[in-house]
Design an enzyme around this catalytic site. Structure first.
Site, short mmCIF file in Angstrom:
data_model
loop_
_atom_site.label_atom_id
_atom_site.label_comp_id
_atom_site.label_asym_id
_atom_site.label_seq_id
_atom_site.Cartn_x
_atom_site.Cartn_y
_atom_site.Cartn_z
N HIS A 28 0.84 -1.42 -0.11
CA HIS A 28 -0.23 -0.02 -0.19
C HIS A 28 0.86 1.59 0.08
O HIS A 28 2.23 1.08 0.23
CB HIS A 28 -1.01 0.07 1.03
CG HIS A 28 -0.23 0.06 2.51
ND1 HIS A 28 0.04 1.26 3.04
CD2 HIS A 28 -0.03 -1.21 3.31
CE1 HIS A 28 0.70 0.93 4.28
NE2 HIS A 28 0.67 0.23 4.63
N CYS A 86 1.79 -4.94 7.73
CA CYS A 86 1.96 -4.43 6.07
C CYS A 86 3.30 -4.01 4.80
O CYS A 86 3.71 -3.74 5.75
CB CYS A 86 0.83 -4.05 5.31
SG CYS A 86 -1.37 -4.75 5.55
#
Length: 546
Positions: free
Chosen positions: A446, A465
């Protein structure tokens, strides 16, 4: 035509012409079918009936013909097993000397058929174990890594080709057929040989833990030790010459105790290869990396050769590779180009897992639902101290069904199943875009509003992440390469939160490397941020049962 005519006329009537036919058919046919060629025997066939499927498959491609029926080929096997240390494996696992001793009894004149058959299968079982370890790895990663979610495919040994090499007596060639045929693996082999040669020459000196960092322009014995340490790994220009050998010649050699420009550049190069700030100053982190012994570096290379054996199979031509410990992402595109970006990965207590999946879709202008771990460990303590934290972070409180709730109505000491969600916007932790792929760990690639973190040399800073620098560029490449007709920046500009499916899925691999070959031929050693090397090295050194 004449030879063909003989084959189909006279050879039908005479055994003599059968010999001519075999000669014309070639040595391979003559070897397997000619009278007097080694054939399967009853004792071997009986023991094969109870053997593993791998052994039965090997002998099936040979018509159950034995392999190990003379001392010469057994000696070739023994010596080949001893060379597996060049791949970071332990030759002692395969007990080569015991194998040679067993061969003496099995191959002596008048040996019992059952003894011969048992040795035959023992030798082949040993060979297959070595080939399997070489192709797919010796260690089961799931036994030592809770975050491992990569499928290791079963060995795909070309048994027919291996059998042919064994018939030629070329055991090293048979073993080479199992070795991963990828350049990074070969570079690690070369690096292992290089560091073992350094070890044979006595290694390198440990540097003193000086109170103040060593800086350009400094002088002293510590600088001379630093010069010797860096020269030991291949910086030949740093060696100081001994004028006593050539008293009549004016030498252009560096002053050993002077921190000169050549030494500064060598330190910077070392720092770049160890993911350190390349300022040319030997501070605590650089000193720690310099003081890693050659034995430790050898073990680190061995561990990463094993990781390469786990990973380097079944890879498509085009895929996204996330190098966790190297803080690096590479997209190997269908056109042969490689796109590369810096990344931020999980902190040591929130590790980014190793996994293989496929990128299926992108989320544009994402909202962010606080994950359970972050909710429990990070957010709830702050909310309990100050309910205004929710408004500060633009967090909405939602019921499990998605209905918005009044924060004042929640018992924050026991909030139950409520969710916290942050609306799309510039302060959203996911930034403007998320690249998604199915996995049980709920991780993804992301964007991020905290772009300054990419300038750090070590970037284990996220909650698991992967934050990707210039991820919008990656997203557009994924659109273009999969025939997905969208413009990423236009989608973001309209402000809507939406999912965009890729026309074709793109494989993605998240993997953990603490040693990486560099384009200049040297090896890059990364900090073991998740403390995984020691467990792997211990498992590599543990004896196996064949």
């Amino acid at each position: 035509m004449f030879a063909t005519e003989i084959r189909y006329t006279r050879c039908q009537r005479t055994a003599w012409c059968l010999g001519i036919w075999l000669a014309l058919a070639g040595p391979a046919m003559a070897q397997s079918d000619a009278p007097g060629a080694p054939q399967g025997d009853q004792a071997l066939e009986e023991q094969l009936a109870e053997a593993s499927s791998r052994l039965r498959n090997l002998y099936a491609v040979r018509g159950d013909r034995p392999i190990w029926r003379d001392a010469e080929i057994v000696d070739a096997l023994v010596e080949s097993l001893k060379t597996l240390d060049a791949d970071g494996l332990s030759p002692s696992d395969y007990r080569p000397d015991e194998l040679r001793a067993a061969s003496r009894a099995a191959l002596r004149e008048g040996a019992d058929d059952d003894v011969r058959a048992r040795f035959e299968l023992q030798a082949s079982r040993t060979l297959l174990a070595a080939l399997t370890h070489l192709q797919r790895g010796k260690v089961d990663p799931q036994r030592i890594n809770d975050d491992w979610d990569l499928t290791i495919e079963p060995p795909s040994l070309d048994l027919a080709a291996i059998s042919r090499e064994l018939d030629e007596g070329d055991v090293p060639a048979a073993i080479d057929l199992a070795r991963p045929p990828y350049e990074p693996y070969e570079q690690l082999r070369e690096g292992l040989a290089h560091y073992r040669e350094i070890e044979r020459q006595g290694g390198w000196p440990a540097l003193m833990n000086v109170e103040d960092p060593l800086r350009p322009g400094d002088t002293g014995t510590e600088v001379a030790a630093l010069r010797e340490r860096l020269a030991a790994i291949g910086n030949d220009q740093l060696w100081a010459a001994d004028e006593g050998y050539y008293p009549a010649i004016e030498l252009q050699a560096p002053e050993p105790e002077v921190y000169d420009e050549a030494l500064v550049e060598a330190v910077r190069r070392f720092q770049r290869h160890h993911l350190l700030a390349d300022d040319g100053v030997v501070g605590p982190r650089t000193l720690k990396a310099l003081n890693m012994s050659v034995d430790q570096r050898i073990d680190q290379i061995r561990a990463n050769m094993e990781r390469a054996r786990w990973l380097l199979h079944g890879l498509p031509e085009s895929f996204v590779l996330v190098d966790i410990a190297g803080y690096d992402l590479r997209y190997f595109r269908p056109n042969g180009d490689t796109w590369r970006a810096r990344i931020v990965v999980g902190q040591p207590y929130r590790r980014t897992p190793s996994l293989r999946s496929e990128i299926t879709h992108l989320t544009i202008n994402p909202t962010w639902t606080v994950p359970p771990t972050i909710m429990r460990e990070d957010v709830l303590p702050k909310v309990r101290r100050d309910l205004g934290y929710l408004a500060t972070k633009n967090l909405s409180v939602l019921s499990p069904s998605g209905k918005e709730l009044d924060p004042e109505s929640i018992d924050w000491s026991n909030p139950g199943g409520v969710m916290l969600r942050q609306k799309a916007g510039p302060s959203n932790p996911l930034g403007q875009l998320v690249v998604r792929f199915p996995n049980d760990h709920m991780v993804y690639l992301h964007d991020t509003p905290s772009r300054g973190l990419f300038s750090r040399s070590q970037r284990a800073l996220s909650s698991g992440c992967i934050r990707v620098e210039d991820v919008l560029e990656l997203a557009q490449l994924l659109f273009d390469d999969t025939g997905t007709s969208f413009d990423v920046r236009r989608l973001i500009a309209d402000g809507k939160t939406r999912n965009v499916l890729l026309e074709h899925h793109v494989p993605v691999v998240l993997h953990y490397w603490t040693v990486q070959p560099e384009p200049d031929g040297e090896l890059s050693f990364r900090p073991d941020i998740y403390d995984r090397d020691d467990a792997l090295i211990e498992a590599l050194d543990r004896p196996v049962t064949l």
